[in-house]
Design a protein around this motif. Structure first.
Motif, PDB file in Angstrom:
ATOM      1  N   UNK A  18     -11.010  32.404  25.654  1.00 35.08           N
ATOM      2  CA  UNK A  18      -9.603  32.036  25.823  1.00 35.08           C
ATOM      3  C   UNK A  18      -9.240  31.950  27.301  1.00 35.08           C
ATOM      4  N   UNK A  19      -9.631  32.930  28.077  1.00 36.22           N
ATOM      5  CA  UNK A  19      -9.291  32.935  29.504  1.00 36.22           C
ATOM      6  C   UNK A  19      -9.905  31.738  30.223  1.00 36.22           C
ATOM      7  N   UNK A  24      -8.567  25.822  32.016  1.00 35.56           N
ATOM      8  CA  UNK A  24      -8.758  24.378  31.824  1.00 35.56           C
ATOM      9  C   UNK A  24      -7.473  23.714  31.339  1.00 35.56           C
ATOM     10  N   UNK A  25      -6.803  24.335  30.396  1.00 35.44           N
ATOM     11  CA  UNK A  25      -5.592  23.761  29.810  1.00 35.44           C
ATOM     12  C   UNK A  25      -4.437  23.710  30.808  1.00 35.44           C
ATOM     13  N   UNK A  38       3.311  28.618  36.618  1.00 32.41           N
ATOM     14  CA  UNK A  38       3.088  29.497  35.472  1.00 32.41           C
ATOM     15  C   UNK A  38       2.067  30.559  35.819  1.00 32.41           C
ATOM     16  N   UNK A  39       2.087  31.609  34.986  1.00 32.10           N
ATOM     17  CA  UNK A  39       1.077  32.646  35.147  1.00 32.10           C
ATOM     18  C   UNK A  39       0.814  33.292  33.797  1.00 32.10           C
ATOM     19  N   UNK A  40      -0.374  33.813  33.685  1.00 36.44           N
ATOM     20  CA  UNK A  40      -0.808  34.502  32.477  1.00 36.44           C
ATOM     21  C   UNK A  40      -1.123  35.936  32.858  1.00 36.44           C
ATOM     22  N   UNK A  41      -0.443  36.869  32.207  1.00 39.11           N
ATOM     23  CA  UNK A  41      -0.623  38.291  32.471  1.00 39.11           C
ATOM     24  C   UNK A  41      -1.352  38.917  31.291  1.00 39.11           C
ATOM     25  N   UNK A  42      -2.334  39.763  31.570  1.00 41.32           N
ATOM     26  CA  UNK A  42      -3.071  40.453  30.515  1.00 41.32           C
ATOM     27  C   UNK A  42      -2.539  41.879  30.377  1.00 41.32           C
ATOM     28  N   UNK A  43      -2.240  42.273  29.156  1.00 41.72           N
ATOM     29  CA  UNK A  43      -1.710  43.610  28.880  1.00 41.72           C
ATOM     30  C   UNK A  43      -2.774  44.674  29.157  1.00 41.72           C
ATOM     31  N   UNK A  77      -4.565  21.416  21.535  1.00 42.53           N
ATOM     32  CA  UNK A  77      -5.939  21.298  21.041  1.00 42.53           C
ATOM     33  C   UNK A  77      -6.853  22.357  21.665  1.00 42.53           C
ATOM     34  N   UNK A  78      -6.644  22.642  22.919  1.00 49.01           N
ATOM     35  CA  UNK A  78      -7.495  23.606  23.634  1.00 49.01           C
ATOM     36  C   UNK A  78      -7.147  25.053  23.269  1.00 49.01           C
TER      37      UNK A  78
END
Length: 100
Positions: A18-19, A24-25, A38-43, A77-78
């Motif tokens: 996923x990461x 890529x997405x 944007x940003x993605x934070x991991x718990x 899709x991704x």
């Protein structure tokens, strides 16, 4: 500016892939007019939980500009097969901010 926020629960066995795929997405969401970042934070407490935060100029830049675009179809899709359950997406606007 508005903030799109979504808690993403990724199927535990798919976290690493996923990461990779999220990176890529990201090219698709960042190609949309009105996208600011944007940003993605991991718990830290829950291994397969993430927080996605996206800054948009307007709500419509996300709900119409992105979600009705061909870029969204690629994003979907991704990434969409990774989520269980499917995330609830909400939008926020700042009423107070303080930074040091």
């Amino acid at each position: 500016m508005i903030i799109e926020a979504a808690f993403l629960f990724v199927k535990a066995e798919l976290v690493n892939q996923f990461e990779v795929d999220f990176a890529k997405a990201s090219q698709y969401i960042s190609s949309i007019d009105g996208y600011l970042g944007h940003r993605l934070e991991k718990c830290l407490e829950v291994e397969n939980k993430y927080l996605l935060l996206v800054d948009w100029n307007t709500l419509e830049d996300h709900t119409i500009g992105f979600r009705t675009s061909s870029a969204y179809l690629e994003w979907k899709k991704i990434l969409h097969h990774y989520y269980e359950p499917f995330p609830i997406v909400e939008h926020f606007e700042t009423v107070f901010a303080n930074k040091k």
